[in-house]
Design an enzyme around this catalytic site. Structure first.
Site, mmCIF file in Angstrom:
data_model
loop_
_atom_site.group_PDB
_atom_site.id
_atom_site.type_symbol
_atom_site.label_atom_id
_atom_site.label_comp_id
_atom_site.label_asym_id
_atom_site.label_seq_id
_atom_site.Cartn_x
_atom_site.Cartn_y
_atom_site.Cartn_z
ATOM 1 N N MET A 162 -3.951 8.783 11.162
ATOM 2 C CA MET A 162 -5.227 9.876 10.301
ATOM 3 C C MET A 162 -5.810 10.852 10.861
ATOM 4 O O MET A 162 -6.606 10.872 10.477
ATOM 5 C CB MET A 162 -5.828 8.121 10.020
ATOM 6 C CG MET A 162 -5.168 7.080 9.224
ATOM 7 S SD MET A 162 -6.238 6.457 9.090
ATOM 8 C CE MET A 162 -6.221 5.289 10.842
ATOM 9 N N LYS A 168 -4.450 2.688 -0.110
ATOM 10 C CA LYS A 168 -5.287 3.423 -0.351
ATOM 11 C C LYS A 168 -4.950 4.467 0.018
ATOM 12 O O LYS A 168 -4.312 4.832 1.018
ATOM 13 C CB LYS A 168 -6.231 2.923 0.621
ATOM 14 C CG LYS A 168 -7.078 1.339 0.207
ATOM 15 C CD LYS A 168 -7.801 0.444 1.245
ATOM 16 C CE LYS A 168 -6.506 0.090 2.199
ATOM 17 N NZ LYS A 168 -6.250 -0.920 3.060
ATOM 18 N N ASP A 184 0.282 -1.348 -0.164
ATOM 19 C CA ASP A 184 -0.025 0.071 -0.219
ATOM 20 C C ASP A 184 0.591 1.843 0.195
ATOM 21 O O ASP A 184 2.622 1.102 0.025
ATOM 22 C CB ASP A 184 -1.473 -0.227 1.519
ATOM 23 C CG ASP A 184 -0.445 0.319 2.369
ATOM 24 O OD1 ASP A 184 -1.042 -0.832 3.543
ATOM 25 O OD2 ASP A 184 0.419 0.834 2.580
#
Ligand SMILES: C[S@@+](CC[C@H](N)C(=O)[O-])C[C@H]1O[C@@H](n2cnc3c(N)ncnc32)[C@H](O)[C@@H]1O
Length: 465
Positions: A393, A279, A257
Site C-alpha cells: 500500500m 475497501k 474485497d
C-alpha cells in the site's frame, strides 16, 4: 459481432438423445466414431451414404441403424432431415459436409460438420464418462490435443466409482427432500455426505454403509454456520491453495474485497451469494464493523461464510480484527493462509526476497499513512542495509516513503523496484533507485495494486530467457 463482455465460446448443454432421430451423413471411419457415441446414447440413426464400411454395414444388418439413401444430394437430405434432433455431416469430403451443414441450418436443426467448426452449429466435446456422470471438455474445436490432455488428467483423477456414487445419490434424493424441504439444508447434507465416509462407501458400491452415514446426517440437528477466512493469493488463480479452492466450492455466502480479480471469483461455487465488501483507500465500500456484522449474521443463520481476501488474511488483511469479532460473537471459524503479495510479486518479477550475499532479513511494512497524513513507520529498522524492505500500500505515499528512507540513512542510489498487478495478466515491473522511483512511478502511471521492494536484491533480479 458480440457485445463486449459477451462470451464467444460454445455454449455447453447436455442433450437427451434416447429415441430421437439423428441423421448421420457418411458411411466411413468418421461416421463410425460418431455413430458409436450416438448408439450409446440411444439415438435412432438414419444414415445417408453411398458406400458403407463393414462396421456400418453390420449396424444396418443388425437393424441398429437405417440406411435411408445413397448419393448425398439435397433431395434426399430434404426428405430425411425434418424431424431429426441432430445432424452429423461425417463424410471425408469437406464440401459435402458443408452442403449438409448449410441445409440443416436453414431447417434450424443443430448440425456438426466433423472437424470443421466453421459451418457447424454444435460440436461434440471430448468426454470423461462414469455412468450418468459426464465431464465434457471443449476447446471450441481449436485445440483438440489440449482437450485430449485435459481428458486424460480428469480420467486419472475421477474415481472409477463416480457413476455409482451419482446413482446412489439420485436414488436417495426423494428421501432427503421429503425430510428436508429447504434447498439449503439438503445441499448441506449432501456436501457433508460427499466430504465424509458416506461418499467413500457409495464409491465402493457399499450402499448399506452409505445409508448408515446418510441416516446420521439426516437425524442430526441443523448444523451451525461457520466463517472461513481464506487467503486467495495475489491474483493468479493457479496460486490458490487446494484448501482455498475447497472452501470456495462449498461456501453459501462469499464476502470479497476489491483486490480479487474476476478470474478468482469465477472459481467460487456458481450459486453462492457474492457480497462485495471491498475497501479502497478513502472509500470504504462497507465499514469494517459492518463487514464483521455481516459475517456473524450469515454464520448465525447457519450458512458457511467465505471471507475471501487477497494475498494472506493475516498480512495487512485485517484478519486479526475479523476473527476477534467472530470470537466475541461465539461464531466458529477457520483461517486458510494464502500466498502474500510479497512472495507472489517477488517470484513472478524474478527478485529474490533474501539473498545470501546481501539480504539476511526481510521486512514487510505498510506505506499507508495515518489519518493525519503522517507515515508512522520504523524508519531506523527500515534503513538497515542487510535486508529487503517490502512496502504494501505504498503507491500514494511513494515520494514520502522514498525520501524518508534516504533521510534515515540509505543512499539515494539504493535499489528499488515496483511490481504492479503482480502475478496477473499485464504485470509490470519497474526497477530504479530510491532517488528515481517516485518519478518513474508517476511517469508510468503506476496504479494499485502495486508493491514496492527496496534493497540490493533488486540488483539480483533475473528474468528467465
Ligand atoms: C490491504 S493490502 C492486502 C495484502 C494482502 N493481504 C496480502 O497478503 O498480499 C493491499 C496491498 O497489497 C499489495 N498487493 C496485493 N496484491 C498485489 C498484486 N497482485 N500486485 C502488487 N501488489 C499487490 C499492494 O501493495 C496493495 O496495496
Amino acid at each position: 459481432m458480440p457485445a463486449s463482455g459477451v462470451e464467444t465460446g460454445w455454449f455447453p448443454i447436455s442433450l437427451r438423445l434416447e429415441g430421437a432421430r439423428v441423421l448421420l451423413v457418411g458411411g466411413g471411419e468418421v461416421a463410425v466414431n460418431k455413430g458409436r457415441l450416438l448408439l450409446d446414447h440411444g439415438a435412432h440413426i438414419e444414415i445417408v451414404a453411398e458406400t458403407l464400411n463393414t462396421v456400418v454395414q453390420e449396424w444396418v444388418d443388425a437393424g441398429l441403424v437405417r440406411h435411408v439413401g445413397g448419393r448425398v444430394d439435397s433431395t434426399i437430405l430434404q426428405t430425411v432431415m425434418p424431424g431429426c434432433r441432430l445432424v452429423y455431416a461425417a463424410t471425408d469430403d469437406r464440401s459435402v459436409n458443408r452442403t449438409v451443414a448449410a441445409l440443416a441450418d436453414t431447417l434450424n436443426i443443430p448440425v456438426c460438420a466433423v472437424d470443421d467448426p466453421e459451418p457447424s452449429t454444435f460440436i461434440t466435446p471430448a468426454q470423461v464418462r462414469r455412468g450418468a456422470v459426464r465431464v465434457a471438455i471443449s476447446t471450441a474445436g481449436g485445440a483438440p490435443v489440449l482437450a485430449r490432455r485435459l481428458r486424460e488428467q480428469i480420467e486419472s483423477w475421477m474415481p472409477h466409482g463416480t457413476g455409482q456414487l451419482a446413482a446412489y445419490m439420485q436414488s436417495r434424493r426423494a428421501r432427503v427432500s421429503a425430510q428436508y424441504p429447504e434447498v439449503q439444508d439438503r445441499k448441506r447434507i449432501w456436501e457433508d455426505f460427499l466430504d465424509g465416509a458416506g461418499a467413500e462407501a457409495a464409491l465402493a458400491g457399499d450402499e448399506v454403509r452409505a445409508d448408515a452415514v446418510l441416516d446420521v446426517l439426516l437425524s442430526a440437528q441443523r448444523a451451525a454456520g461457520e466463517v472461513w477466512l481464506v487467503g486467495a493469493g495475489p491474483g493468479d488463480p493457479d496460486l490458490l491453495t487446494l484448501k482455498a479452492l475447497h472452501f470456495m466450492q462449498n461456501a453459501d455466502v462469499v464476502l470479497y474485497d476489491n483486490l480479487l480479480p474476476k478470474v478468482l471469483l469465477e472459481r467460487v461455487r456458481r450459486d453462492a451469494e457474492l457480497i462485495f465488501v471491498g475497501k479502497q483507500r478513502n472509500r470504504h465500500a462497507m465499514p469494517q464493523s459492518e463487514i464483521n456484522n455481516e459475517m456473524v449474521r450469515h454464520a448465525k443463520a447457519g450458512q458457511r461464510v467465505l471471507r475471501l481476501k487477497g494475498g494472506d488474511p493475516f498480512i495487512f488483511g485485517r484478519g486479526g480484527e475479523e476473527i476477534e469479532s467472530l470470537v466475541d460473537a461465539g461464531v466458529s471459524f477457520r483461517v486458510v493462509p494464502g500466498i502474500t503479495a510479497a512472495s507472489g510479486c517477488a517470484s513472478y518479477a524474478g527478485i529474490p526476497l533474501t539473498h545470501r550475499d546481501c539480504a539476511q532479513a526481510c521486512l514487510f511494512v505498510t506505506g499507508h499513512a495515518r489519518a493525519d497524513g503522517v507515515l508512522d513507520l520504523p524508519w531506523d529498522d527500515m534503513a538497515d542495509r542487510r535486508q529487503t524492505v517490502v512496502i504494501y500500500m505504498g503507491i500514494s505515499t511513494l515520494p514520502a516513503l522514498m525520501a524518508g528512507l534516504i533521510k534515515n540513512g540509505l543512499p539515494s542510489d539504493w535499489p528499488a523496484a515496483i511490481v504492479e498487478r503482480g502475478t496477473q495478466p499485464g504485470q509490470r515491473v519497474l526497477t530504479g533507485t530510491l532517488g528515481t522511483m517516485a518519478a518513474q512511478a508517476a511517469e508510468a502511471q503506476v496504479s494499485s495494486p502495486a508493491l514496492v521492494i527496496v534493497g540490493e536484491v533488486v540488483r539480483h533480479r533475473v528474468v528467465s530467457p
